[in-house]
Design an enzyme around this catalytic site. Sequence first.
Site, PDB file in Angstrom:
ATOM      1  N   ASN A   1       0.925  -0.966   0.005  1.00 44.05           N
ATOM      2  CA  ASN A   1       0.172  -0.031   0.141  1.00 44.05           C
ATOM      3  C   ASN A   1       0.873   1.400   0.179  1.00 44.05           C
ATOM      4  OD1 ASN A   1      -2.352  -1.626   0.182  1.00 44.05           O
ATOM      5  ND2 ASN A   1      -2.152  -1.594   2.395  1.00 44.05           N
TER       6      ASN A   1
ATOM      7  N   HIS B   1       6.681  -1.740   3.496  1.00 48.03           N
ATOM      8  CA  HIS B   1       6.438  -2.888   3.792  1.00 48.03           C
ATOM      9  C   HIS B   1       5.586  -3.726   2.709  1.00 48.03           C
ATOM     10  CE1 HIS B   1       3.333  -0.419   5.403  1.00 48.03           C
ATOM     11  NE2 HIS B   1       2.389  -1.320   5.550  1.00 48.03           N
TER      12      HIS B   1
HETATM   13  P1  AMP Z   1      -0.569  -0.712   5.777  1.00 52.07           P
HETATM   14  O1  AMP Z   1      -2.115  -0.319   5.782  1.00 52.07           O
HETATM   15  O2  AMP Z   1       0.109  -1.420   4.322  1.00 52.07           O
HETATM   16  O3  AMP Z   1       0.393   0.474   6.075  1.00 52.07           O
HETATM   17  O4  AMP Z   1      -0.251  -1.873   6.679  1.00 52.07           O
HETATM   18  C1  AMP Z   1       0.233  -1.649   8.203  1.00 52.07           C
HETATM   19  C2  AMP Z   1      -0.055  -3.185   8.757  1.00 52.07           C
HETATM   20  O5  AMP Z   1       0.817  -3.092   9.928  1.00 52.07           O
HETATM   21  C3  AMP Z   1      -1.375  -3.418   9.276  1.00 52.07           C
HETATM   22  O6  AMP Z   1      -1.703  -4.585   8.695  1.00 52.07           O
HETATM   23  C4  AMP Z   1      -1.164  -3.404  10.734  1.00 52.07           C
HETATM   24  O7  AMP Z   1      -2.042  -4.478  11.275  1.00 52.07           O
HETATM   25  C5  AMP Z   1       0.323  -3.969  10.923  1.00 52.07           C
HETATM   26  N1  AMP Z   1       0.735  -3.391  12.194  1.00 52.07           N
HETATM   27  C6  AMP Z   1       0.773  -2.278  12.768  1.00 52.07           C
HETATM   28  N2  AMP Z   1       1.462  -2.430  13.940  1.00 52.07           N
HETATM   29  C7  AMP Z   1       2.088  -3.409  13.920  1.00 52.07           C
HETATM   30  C8  AMP Z   1       2.876  -4.084  14.785  1.00 52.07           C
HETATM   31  N3  AMP Z   1       3.228  -3.385  16.083  1.00 52.07           N
HETATM   32  N4  AMP Z   1       3.364  -5.335  14.670  1.00 52.07           N
HETATM   33  C9  AMP Z   1       3.108  -5.952  13.713  1.00 52.07           C
HETATM   34  N5  AMP Z   1       2.221  -5.577  12.799  1.00 52.07           N
HETATM   35  C10 AMP Z   1       1.674  -4.032  12.823  1.00 52.07           C
END
Ligand code: AMP
Length: 120
Positions: A91, A104
């Site tokens: 994203n 990511h």
């Molecule tokens: P995005 O919307 O592509 O920025 O995805 C961010 C992702 O990070 C989401 O799927 C969240 O659930 C995940 N996320 C946020 N904080 C953490 C964390 N501390 N550990 C693992 N995943 C996380």
Amino acid sequence: MAYDPNNVFAKILRGEIPCKAVYEDEFALAFHDINPQAPIHVLVIPKAPYVSMLDFSAEAPAEMVVGFIRAVGTVARQLGLEEPGFRMLANIGADGGQEVPHLHIHLFGGQKFGRMIAKA
Ligand code: AMP
């Protein structure tokens, strides 16, 4: 967009908050998403300060680009996703739904995902 060193994935890289790591090398760290959207939902992040694939692709050293992309493939294979397949997603920005401003790659597996994306 300038890189924010206080984003949650930067804190994970610095060891300030924990993660459930599945893979790590000099270029990348992979860990389980805290709020999984599929039976397997792993995030792969570069060990370098890039907001998204845009600045990463333009500015990261070639060794980092290759190392990170190879790590994504290694993680997918280690998770057993090669067969029967999986979904890979990045994203970017507001319309892309990006919440964490550190590049990511989402790896989703363990179910059929159908074609492409849900309509907004
Ligand atoms: P995005 O919307 O592509 O920025 O995805 C961010 C992702 O990070 C989401 O799927 C969240 O659930 C995940 N996320 C946020 N904080 C953490 C964390 N501390 N550990 C693992 N995943 C996380």
